[in-house]
Design an enzyme around this catalytic site. Sequence first.
Site, PDB file in Angstrom:
ATOM      1  N   ASP A 249      11.429 -12.272  66.253  1.00 21.29           N
ATOM      2  CA  ASP A 249      12.663 -12.080  65.514  1.00 21.29           C
ATOM      3  C   ASP A 249      13.809 -12.262  66.523  1.00 21.29           C
ATOM      4  O   ASP A 249      13.608 -12.282  67.741  1.00 21.29           O
ATOM      5  CB  ASP A 249      12.700 -10.712  64.816  1.00 21.29           C
TER       6      ASP A 249
HETATM    7  C1  BGC Z   1      16.449 -11.125  61.013  1.00 18.37           C
HETATM    8  C2  BGC Z   1      15.487 -12.222  60.582  1.00 18.37           C
HETATM    9  C3  BGC Z   1      16.184 -13.553  60.603  1.00 18.37           C
HETATM   10  C4  BGC Z   1      16.754 -13.778  61.975  1.00 18.37           C
HETATM   11  C5  BGC Z   1      17.487 -15.099  62.119  1.00 18.37           C
HETATM   12  C6  BGC Z   1      17.122 -11.452  62.319  1.00 18.37           C
HETATM   13  O1  BGC Z   1      18.107 -10.531  62.614  1.00 18.37           O
HETATM   14  O2  BGC Z   1      15.737  -9.916  61.120  1.00 18.37           O
HETATM   15  O3  BGC Z   1      14.990 -11.959  59.305  1.00 18.37           O
HETATM   16  O4  BGC Z   1      15.289 -14.573  60.244  1.00 18.37           O
HETATM   17  O5  BGC Z   1      17.668 -12.743  62.284  1.00 18.37           O
HETATM   18  O6  BGC Z   1      18.664 -15.094  61.450  1.00 18.37           O
END
Ligand code: BGC
Length: 723
Positions: A249
């Site tokens: 993530d």
């Molecule tokens: C979120 C993800 C997301 C990623 C990219 C993160 O903060 O938890 O779900 O895909 O950001 O934007």
Amino acid sequence: MTPWERALADVTAGHAPHAAAAALVLLMTPEERRRCLSGDLPFWAGLAHMATGGIHRRPFRAATVPRLGIPGLAFSDGPRGVVVGTATCFPVSMARGATWDLDLEERIGEAIGIELRTVGANLFGGVCVNILHHPAWGRAQETYGEDPHHVGEFGAALTRGVQRHVMATVKHFAANSMENARFQVDVTIANQALHEVYLPHFKRVVQEGVACVMTAYNSLNGEWCGQSPALISDVLRTEWGFEGLVISDWIFGVRDAAASINAGLDLEMPGPMVRHAGLDAALASGDTTWAAIDACVTRTLAALLRQTTRTPSTAPDHSAVAGPGHRALAREAAAKSIVLLRNEPIDGAPLLPLAAASLTSVAVFGAWAAMPNLGDSGSSDVNPPDVVTPLEGLVAALPQTTVVLQSAPAAAAGSDVAIVVVGYTSADEGEYVGYHPHPALTALLPGADDPDEAAAFTAVIAAETTSTFAPRVGPEGIPGRRSVGGDRTSLRLSPTDEALIAAVVAINPRTIVAVVAGSAVIMEAWRHQVPAIVQLWYSGMEGGHGLADVLLGRTDASGRLPFTVPTDARHLPPFDRSATTAVYDGWHGYWRLARDRHAAAYPFGFGLSYTAWALGPTTVDEHEDHLVVQATVRNLGSREGADVVQVYAGRPADATRPARRLVAFARVSVPAHRETVVEIRIPWSALAVRQGDAWLIAAGTYVLTVGRHSADLDAVDLIIDRP
Ligand code: BGC
């Protein structure tokens, strides 16, 4: 021919993508391989850009190696559409889960895949399948519900559709069910509950062939998910045989360079951070090796090769973006997702559906009735060209009627009907994008960007100042304003909303309440006072039309709850949005309420229809590796409708598990006064339980319950014996 083109030709000719990728890695310099361990975004320049909406301007790139012609990955978030640029905004996943329509979800996946190609993305980040453990979870709207089977089938359907065009990412692996504490919480889940409740839906999506898995921010059983050998190596790769790409993530998803590489996390996203800073020391100390690094890079390139050779090479179809076909799909999803929770008689007949011809005036109330309210304003935010609000949908559907937005409840007095739109916005629930000044996180921040990379990135952005991207007006009415989101602080409506409902219904008993929310809202303070209630969700750019379609009966009310609505928050598991530790025991949602003998306000799977339903003869046939349930679904009413047959299973001798657990479902449309026989196949493995490292189908008596929701008193019980 570049080395990349040669590798593509080899894969097209039948070579294994992994072998072709390994051959490419042999051609890469150490610096190129090292750069492929993280995304391409220069950290500080990228962060500054993201803070001004950059997450919605271009895909995140990774594993680009210009010297060898490797085009790299281009990631765009979801799940309610394409977040980059302007796109069709579908209802949120939780709404789509309420349709119980897998074919529709697959078509939405196709539409998203087609639109992703128009922004140059090849990796979709929006198959979110975390279990709704508690309705306060800020990102509840991004997943499909509280039941592993239901959530897994929806994740698989979205993946099928998306992957006809681009790769899909399933996230957040695993046990990511709280938001504000996501960077700090350690979730403890014992082996049995982990495999039976928190992992099956991920396994289902992996079996569907998903290309990529994103790890979660939280820690699980004492290890951060982004570097957990137990999760990534033992479960995902070894037990499930996943050969694809694993990414972290975004920012703070990795804590330790060597641990994440050794566990098999291929990419730290979105840019050089912990891995980049820690790699030299980790190699020098022997904590990780070039062999482990190359294994990561090989898997990344293999995923890219697989995708490039499998998906269409036709030109992207720009006319599809928010075009008539995708709008129609968004409207279909909005209408099918609406759950009719209550529909009591007024003057001798249920209040809904409304007869358009008999309506002279409609009074509409509520802050969100005339405001675009699409949901989370974090990574899942989508920017459609326009949004049909509830008011606009009603006005368009009722050209002969005076439909007016009112603020004073007294205005309900003279109208034929009052419609009150209440609920939440991204300020009440959504991804938490506030600042986390936590020292453990601050310590992970990298040094200055590489000046050349930062300059190149800044030049790209500067060249894009003519972009047509215009952030939409947020629910607060301020263009481009984003809420910090987070977990809910209450499961009830605001006092203002509750007071509005009470005031309007006191003046006009013909009152309909539409609740906008991403998960369950406790309605005890008012639900018995109003004759009609619908769960409206964040219903996407066509949501107002979908609402009118259902309220006016142009389509049946066919949504069914993908979660339990309790009467009391104390019937749910504990939820502490600042927790540092949490224990999930496998008892949440309808399983927990049934175990504790608490009646739900509205049970999992529940939803009223405008027609009347009954189950006719229902049987089960046992085969060697599966069961076949045949259910006769009777439409007793005088209008066509849609119902969802739900099959639950349990082994009465096993009190340690739910007595009824969803194992299959089928949505079916039946004409007026007709019946249809639905055939539902259930693999025996759906009844298996986890024991240690193995799955076992215990001998004994099982009860299959075929009904219309999880607490259906008219359900049919079928007994089967497993020798
Ligand atoms: C979120 C993800 C997301 C990623 C990219 C993160 O903060 O938890 O779900 O895909 O950001 O934007």
